[in-house]
Design a protein around this motif. Structure first.
Motif, PDB file in Angstrom:
ATOM      1  N   ILE B 231       0.752  -1.210  -0.049  1.00 16.45           N
ATOM      2  CA  ILE B 231       0.129   0.102  -0.008  1.00 16.45           C
ATOM      3  C   ILE B 231       0.914   1.017   0.082  1.00 16.45           C
ATOM      4  O   ILE B 231       1.934   1.276   0.772  1.00 16.45           O
ATOM      5  N   SER B 232       0.801   2.102  -0.961  1.00 11.39           N
ATOM      6  CA  SER B 232       1.498   3.465  -0.858  1.00 11.39           C
ATOM      7  C   SER B 232       2.074   3.875   0.497  1.00 11.39           C
ATOM      8  O   SER B 232       0.943   4.000   1.092  1.00 11.39           O
ATOM      9  N   ALA B 233       3.033   4.061   0.568  1.00  8.39           N
ATOM     10  CA  ALA B 233       3.554   5.005   2.001  1.00  8.39           C
ATOM     11  C   ALA B 233       4.554   5.810   1.701  1.00  8.39           C
ATOM     12  O   ALA B 233       5.249   5.840   0.773  1.00  8.39           O
ATOM     13  N   GLY B 234       4.812   6.784   2.694  1.00  6.85           N
ATOM     14  CA  GLY B 234       5.849   7.577   2.637  1.00  6.85           C
ATOM     15  C   GLY B 234       7.401   6.975   2.456  1.00  6.85           C
ATOM     16  O   GLY B 234       7.533   5.812   2.726  1.00  6.85           O
ATOM     17  N   VAL B 235       8.322   7.682   1.608  1.00  2.13           N
ATOM     18  CA  VAL B 235       9.637   6.750   1.394  1.00  2.13           C
ATOM     19  C   VAL B 235      10.483   8.091   1.672  1.00  2.13           C
ATOM     20  O   VAL B 235      10.195   9.336   1.830  1.00  2.13           O
ATOM     21  N   CYS B 236      11.814   7.874   1.686  1.00  2.00           N
ATOM     22  CA  CYS B 236      12.880   8.877   1.837  1.00  2.00           C
ATOM     23  C   CYS B 236      14.011   8.349   1.157  1.00  2.00           C
ATOM     24  O   CYS B 236      14.210   7.413   0.666  1.00  2.00           O
ATOM     25  N   ALA B 237      15.226   9.474   0.974  1.00  2.00           N
ATOM     26  CA  ALA B 237      16.238   8.912   0.360  1.00  2.00           C
ATOM     27  C   ALA B 237      17.039   7.910   1.040  1.00  2.00           C
ATOM     28  O   ALA B 237      17.041   7.785   2.250  1.00  2.00           O
ATOM     29  N   GLY B 238      17.593   6.986   0.151  1.00  2.00           N
ATOM     30  CA  GLY B 238      18.094   5.969   0.855  1.00  2.00           C
ATOM     31  C   GLY B 238      17.246   4.570   0.650  1.00  2.00           C
ATOM     32  O   GLY B 238      17.905   3.605   0.906  1.00  2.00           O
ATOM     33  N   CYS B 239      15.970   4.579   0.687  1.00  2.00           N
ATOM     34  CA  CYS B 239      15.134   3.523   0.459  1.00  2.00           C
ATOM     35  C   CYS B 239      15.521   2.910  -0.791  1.00  2.00           C
ATOM     36  O   CYS B 239      15.702   3.336  -1.828  1.00  2.00           O
ATOM     37  N   VAL B 240      15.630   1.441  -0.523  1.00  2.00           N
ATOM     38  CA  VAL B 240      15.858   0.571  -1.641  1.00  2.00           C
ATOM     39  C   VAL B 240      14.632  -0.094  -2.205  1.00  2.00           C
ATOM     40  O   VAL B 240      14.236  -1.089  -1.410  1.00  2.00           O
ATOM     41  N   GLN B 241      14.005   0.602  -3.087  1.00  2.00           N
ATOM     42  CA  GLN B 241      12.675  -0.269  -3.743  1.00  2.00           C
ATOM     43  C   GLN B 241      13.147  -1.435  -4.420  1.00  2.00           C
ATOM     44  O   GLN B 241      13.968  -1.437  -5.299  1.00  2.00           O
ATOM     45  N   LEU B 242      12.083  -2.585  -4.176  1.00  2.00           N
ATOM     46  CA  LEU B 242      12.544  -3.606  -5.282  1.00  2.00           C
ATOM     47  C   LEU B 242      11.156  -3.811  -5.980  1.00  2.00           C
ATOM     48  O   LEU B 242      10.086  -4.565  -5.770  1.00  2.00           O
ATOM     49  N   PRO B 243      11.075  -3.486  -7.412  1.00  2.00           N
ATOM     50  CA  PRO B 243       9.998  -3.767  -8.016  1.00  2.00           C
ATOM     51  C   PRO B 243       9.944  -5.099  -8.398  1.00  2.00           C
ATOM     52  O   PRO B 243      10.865  -5.816  -8.122  1.00  2.00           O
ATOM     53  N   GLY B 244       8.810  -5.404  -9.232  1.00  2.00           N
ATOM     54  CA  GLY B 244       8.483  -6.650  -9.652  1.00  2.00           C
ATOM     55  C   GLY B 244       9.723  -7.261 -10.448  1.00  2.00           C
ATOM     56  O   GLY B 244       9.912  -8.412 -10.567  1.00  2.00           O
ATOM     57  N   ASP B 245      10.420  -6.303 -11.327  1.00  2.00           N
ATOM     58  CA  ASP B 245      11.122  -6.810 -12.355  1.00  2.00           C
ATOM     59  C   ASP B 245      12.551  -7.152 -11.640  1.00  2.00           C
ATOM     60  O   ASP B 245      13.511  -7.638 -12.360  1.00  2.00           O
ATOM     61  N   GLY B 246      12.716  -6.837 -10.453  1.00  7.03           N
ATOM     62  CA  GLY B 246      13.762  -7.406  -9.491  1.00  7.03           C
ATOM     63  C   GLY B 246      15.047  -6.592  -9.590  1.00  7.03           C
ATOM     64  O   GLY B 246      16.153  -6.604  -9.197  1.00  7.03           O
ATOM     65  N   SER B 247      15.037  -5.360 -10.216  1.00 10.88           N
ATOM     66  CA  SER B 247      16.019  -4.334 -10.366  1.00 10.88           C
ATOM     67  C   SER B 247      15.866  -3.468  -9.566  1.00 10.88           C
ATOM     68  O   SER B 247      15.015  -2.366  -9.499  1.00 10.88           O
ATOM     69  N   PRO B 248      16.563  -3.138  -8.420  1.00 12.64           N
ATOM     70  CA  PRO B 248      16.381  -2.234  -7.226  1.00 12.64           C
ATOM     71  C   PRO B 248      16.512  -0.929  -7.585  1.00 12.64           C
ATOM     72  O   PRO B 248      17.472  -0.463  -8.628  1.00 12.64           O
ATOM     73  N   ILE B 249      15.925   0.146  -6.901  1.00 18.24           N
ATOM     74  CA  ILE B 249      16.051   1.647  -7.096  1.00 18.24           C
ATOM     75  C   ILE B 249      16.437   1.882  -5.785  1.00 18.24           C
ATOM     76  O   ILE B 249      15.685   1.769  -4.894  1.00 18.24           O
ATOM     77  N   VAL B 250      17.659   2.680  -5.733  1.00 19.85           N
ATOM     78  CA  VAL B 250      17.994   3.524  -4.486  1.00 19.85           C
ATOM     79  C   VAL B 250      17.564   4.862  -4.616  1.00 19.85           C
ATOM     80  O   VAL B 250      17.974   5.744  -5.359  1.00 19.85           O
ATOM     81  N   LEU B 251      16.424   5.247  -3.938  1.00 17.69           N
ATOM     82  CA  LEU B 251      15.951   6.688  -4.020  1.00 17.69           C
ATOM     83  C   LEU B 251      16.982   7.624  -3.628  1.00 17.69           C
ATOM     84  O   LEU B 251      17.710   7.563  -2.621  1.00 17.69           O
ATOM     85  N   LEU B 252      16.968   8.717  -4.218  1.00 15.82           N
ATOM     86  CA  LEU B 252      18.047   9.866  -3.882  1.00 15.82           C
ATOM     87  C   LEU B 252      17.329  11.205  -3.652  1.00 15.82           C
ATOM     88  O   LEU B 252      16.012  11.182  -3.497  1.00 15.82           O
ATOM     89  N   ALA B 253      17.649  12.437  -3.483  1.00 14.58           N
ATOM     90  CA  ALA B 253      17.220  13.487  -2.869  1.00 14.58           C
ATOM     91  C   ALA B 253      15.825  13.887  -3.617  1.00 14.58           C
ATOM     92  O   ALA B 253      14.940  14.148  -2.838  1.00 14.58           O
ATOM     93  N   GLU B 254      15.780  13.479  -5.095  1.00 15.78           N
ATOM     94  CA  GLU B 254      14.527  14.136  -5.570  1.00 15.78           C
ATOM     95  C   GLU B 254      13.335  13.013  -5.661  1.00 15.78           C
ATOM     96  O   GLU B 254      12.403  13.226  -6.700  1.00 15.78           O
TER      97      GLU B 254
END
Lengths: 232, 334
Positions: B231-254
């Motif tokens: 369920i959509s929730a607040g995130v911040c820089a540093g969070c490593v999201q793991l989408p269904g395709d298995g390629s992680p995204i490290v959130l940055l400032a923007e």
């Protein structure tokens, strides 16, 4: 008193979870919790971000210890009330549906097996509630879309969704404040400014607001917004 | 002085923008914090020229950028390991430098790292939007990406008698790949399962060309499995999201303020600057950290930041003096 589950999000934030589903009851607990955290937090928190079922709280780890942040949140949850928002603002947003104003409107009506006029009326009938703002500055996540109108999001997001587009995705409904990429089905468009960074209150909508959509009788009308203060 | 001093943009490179430490506190409106992607280098650049940490400065990306001082000023360049020329002469970065009127400030393509920071004594004078000078490049407000021909005003420096200062090599970011990002397990780790989390820590990823100020995208070795969206929730820089395709995204400032992908890991605050400096193709590995380690690393980064030192025999230069010893936590609006 609210039951909360507090989970660290790295070394500088906490998720404060109040439920595990998207509905009115859970989100009203979120609103109440976010307000309580704001009151209790003092200067300890650098940001408080409510969503459907949780509040993200950010703190500066060099100034605030995680244990202290957690204690402040727990204290806030104890003082938060279950109910809230009896005096919600009512905001009427005028929308022009279909054609180039809402490129998915006709196909959506067809997929749902509804005549266009009936689909439009069914969409405009309910009171929607702003659950929270996210994704883009001023983008409202609205609750209240009738399940009979639920449609899956587009398989491939569009590179450009025009500002003011009213979109739906499954049971979610939202309004794009500015042009952006997006995968929601676009039913119509308003010319009402949803976010203006130069205003003291930049976002038109706030969590808890009641939103009503009204079909536009003319193009000029699509810029009209009516706000009724709930306290009145 | 006759009128404000000016800094001219001659070549903005891939992406140059004015940044500060971001517009924190507006997440409830859906407003991204934005600000400098690499907080360490941005603060260091400002400290070198005697500014407060949150002064507006310029962030450049990838292939460098060229500026011209229309008036004399003191500058410093930090961030990526990039060559620097002032008026055609090779100069050191991570050090304050005097620039004469008409001098070109050229930041070349980095040997390692992605983003450079150019601070000017006094700070870039730009009107704030929602309490910050940061450009929200994707969100489209707080300014726009810089372009050749732009002319930026520079505020009067607080002290004319600023002595030359520098960071010693040990204090600056070590950017040569493989990049190791220390991370704690994220709030959705138990839902994702320890097998996948272990795999994340064991995998050699590569920085993707699809990365932006919003997030560092990793590819090359997709992690199998994962979990359905949350369920959509607040995130911040540093969070490593793991989408269904298995390629992680490290959130940055923007980053956007909320997200629905499960958060598998969280890069510790001390290592967010390293994540912001990953280039397409750089090898990236996550390294397991614990709470104490995260805290020690951040304290260490804060002391490295304070270790700005006078060059040569500059008199009574005290790095802990009020001006430079300002709270690390100081926000965009000091």
């Amino acid at each position: 008193m609210l039951e909360v589950d507090i989970k660290p999000v790295g070394d500088a934030a906490l998720h404060v979870v109040v439920g595990d589903r998207i509905d009115r009851e859970v989100v009203s607990r979120v609103w109440s919790l976010a307000r309580a955290i704001e009151r209790a937090g003092g200067g300890a928190f650098s940001d408080i971000v409510p969503a459907y079922a949780s509040v993200l709280v950010r703190y500066d780890p060099l100034r605030v210890d995680q244990a202290i942040a957690m204690a402040l949140v727990r204290g806030a949850a104890e003082n938060a009330s279950e109910s809230s928002n009896a005096n919600a603002r009512k905001v009427t947003i005028v929308v022009r549906f279909g054609g180039e104003w809402g490129v998915d409107f006709e196909t959506a009506a067809h997929e749902l097996g509804m005549r266009e006029a009936r689909f439009r009326d069914a969409f405009c009938k309910p009171d929607y509630r702003v659950a929270f703002l996210g994704f883009l500055a001023g983008f409202p996540y609205l609750l209240g879309l009738p399940p009979a109108l639920a449609l899956p999001r587009l398989a491939t997001p569009r590179p450009r969704v025009p500002a003011g587009s009213v979109g739906v995705a499954a049971l979610q409904c939202g309004i794009y404040p500015r042009q952006s990429p997006g995968g929601w089905r676009l039913l119509g468009r308003t010319l009402a400014p949803l976010f203006d960074a130069s205003l003291p209150a930049p976002a038109l909508l706030a969590p808890g607001d009641v939103v009503r959509f009204e079909p536009a009788s003319s193009i000029e009308e699509t810029a009209r917004v009516e706000i009724t203060d709930g306290a009145a | 002085m006759n009128g404000p001093r000016r800094l001219l943009v001659r070549d903005a490179g891939l992406l140059s923008s004015v940044q500060d430490l971001g517009r924190l506190g507006l997440g409830a409106l859906g407003v991204s914090p934005s600000g400098a992607a690499d907080w360490f280098s941005a603060r260091a650049a400002n400290r070198l020229v005697g500014n407060a940490d949150g002064c507006a400065l310029i962030e450049t990306t990838m292939n460098g950028a060229t500026f011209e001082a229309a008036d004399p000023m003191t500058i410093a360049v930090t961030g990526a390991d990039a060559p620097l020329w002032i008026g055609g002469k090779r100069k050191h970065s991570w050090r304050s430098l005097s620039v004469e009127a008409g001098d070109r400030i050229a930041i070349g393509p980095p040997a390692s790292g992605l983003r450079s920071y150019l601070a000017v004594a006094g700070g870039i004078d730009i009107s704030e939007v929602l309490g910050s000078a940061a450009t929200d490049v994707g969100g489209g407000f707080g300014g726009r990406r810089l372009a050749a021909g732009d002319s930026l005003f520079v505020r009067a420096a607080s002290s004319e008698a600023f002595s030359e200062s520098e960071y010693e090599p040990g204090a600056i970011l070590a950017l040569r790949p493989p990049v190791r990002l220390r991370a704690l397990t994220g709030p959705d780790a138990s839902r994702i399962g320890s097998t996948v989390i272990d795999e994340l820590f064991a995998t050699a990823f590569r920085g993707s060309a699809r990365s932006s100020r919003q997030g560092l995208r990793l590819e090359g070795s997709a992690v199998t499995g994962g979990a359905s969206d949350s369920i959509s929730a607040g995130v911040c820089a540093g969070c490593v999201q793991l989408p269904g395709d298995g390629s992680p995204i490290v959130l940055l400032a923007e980053h956007q303020t909320t997200g629905g992908y499960p958060i598998a890991l969280c890069v510790i605050t001390a290592d967010i600057p390293l994540a912001a400096q990953v280039r397409p193709g750089d090898e990236v590995r996550f390294e397991r950290a614990d709470r104490t380690g995260a805290r020690d690393a951040l304290n260490a980064a804060a002391s490295r930041l304070r270790a700005v030192r006078a060059v040569a025999s500059a008199v009574t230069y005290d790095p802990d003096a009020a001006r430079l010893g300002r709270g690390f936590a100081e926000g965009a609006s000091s």
